[in-house]
Design a protein around this motif. Sequence first.
Motif, short mmCIF file in Angstrom:
data_model
loop_
_atom_site.label_atom_id
_atom_site.label_comp_id
_atom_site.label_asym_id
_atom_site.label_seq_id
_atom_site.Cartn_x
_atom_site.Cartn_y
_atom_site.Cartn_z
N UNK A 13 0.80 -1.23 0.00
CA UNK A 13 0.00 0.00 0.00
C UNK A 13 0.83 1.27 0.00
N UNK A 14 2.12 1.19 0.17
CA UNK A 14 2.93 2.42 0.21
C UNK A 14 2.75 3.26 -1.06
N UNK A 69 -10.68 -3.16 0.81
CA UNK A 69 -9.60 -2.27 0.40
C UNK A 69 -8.94 -2.75 -0.88
N UNK A 70 -8.72 -4.05 -0.98
CA UNK A 70 -8.12 -4.60 -2.20
C UNK A 70 -9.05 -4.43 -3.39
N UNK A 71 -10.35 -4.58 -3.17
CA UNK A 71 -11.31 -4.34 -4.25
C UNK A 71 -11.25 -2.89 -4.72
N UNK A 72 -11.14 -1.96 -3.78
CA UNK A 72 -11.02 -0.55 -4.15
C UNK A 72 -9.76 -0.29 -4.98
N UNK A 73 -8.67 -0.96 -4.62
CA UNK A 73 -7.44 -0.82 -5.40
C UNK A 73 -7.66 -1.32 -6.82
N UNK A 74 -8.29 -2.47 -6.97
CA UNK A 74 -8.54 -3.02 -8.31
C UNK A 74 -9.44 -2.09 -9.11
N UNK A 75 -10.49 -1.59 -8.47
CA UNK A 75 -11.43 -0.68 -9.14
C UNK A 75 -10.72 0.62 -9.54
N UNK A 113 -4.09 -6.94 -6.45
CA UNK A 113 -5.24 -6.63 -5.60
C UNK A 113 -6.32 -7.72 -5.73
N UNK A 114 -6.54 -8.21 -6.94
CA UNK A 114 -7.49 -9.31 -7.12
C UNK A 114 -7.05 -10.55 -6.34
#
Length: 139
Positions: A13-14, A69-75, A113-114
Motif C-alpha cells: 500500500x505504500x 480495500x483490495x477491491x477498491x485498489x482493483x477498481x 489486488x485481485x
Amino acid sequence: MDVLVLIGRVLFVLVFLGGAVAHLTKTQAMGAYAASRGIPAPVPATIASGLVMLAAGVSIAFGIWADLGALLIAVFAFPTAVLMHGFWRETNDEARQTEQTHFLKDTALGGAALMLIAFFSYVGDDLGLTITGPLFGIS
C-alpha cells in the motif's frame, strides 16, 4: 506467516498512500494532468481518486476489511491504466515507453489486488494482525 503478510500488506500500500497524499495535496497539478488525458471534472476526480487510494491503503495496512480495500485498489488501478496511461495513443517513442511502463504497473497492481481479495476471503478470520476479518465470503 502473519508478520510476513503484514509486511507485504504495508509494502503493497505504500505506493497508494503516497499517491493519495499527492492527489490530496497537489490537487491542481494532478488535476491538470488528468485534464490533459481527457478526464472529465479533473479536479474532483483527482480528489475522489486520492480518497479511494487513502481508504484502500489504510484498510489493507491495518486489516480493516482488507478485502474491500483490495477491491477498491482493483477498481482504481484498471481504469487508471486505461484512461491515464494509454500508451497506444502516444506518438513519441519515449513517451510511449513511459506510459506503457505505467500501464503495466497499474495492471500488475490491479492483478495483485485481485489476488489479495481471494487471499483475504480464503483465510478469513484466521489471518492474524488484522483489526477485522474480511467483508466478503468468497469460496
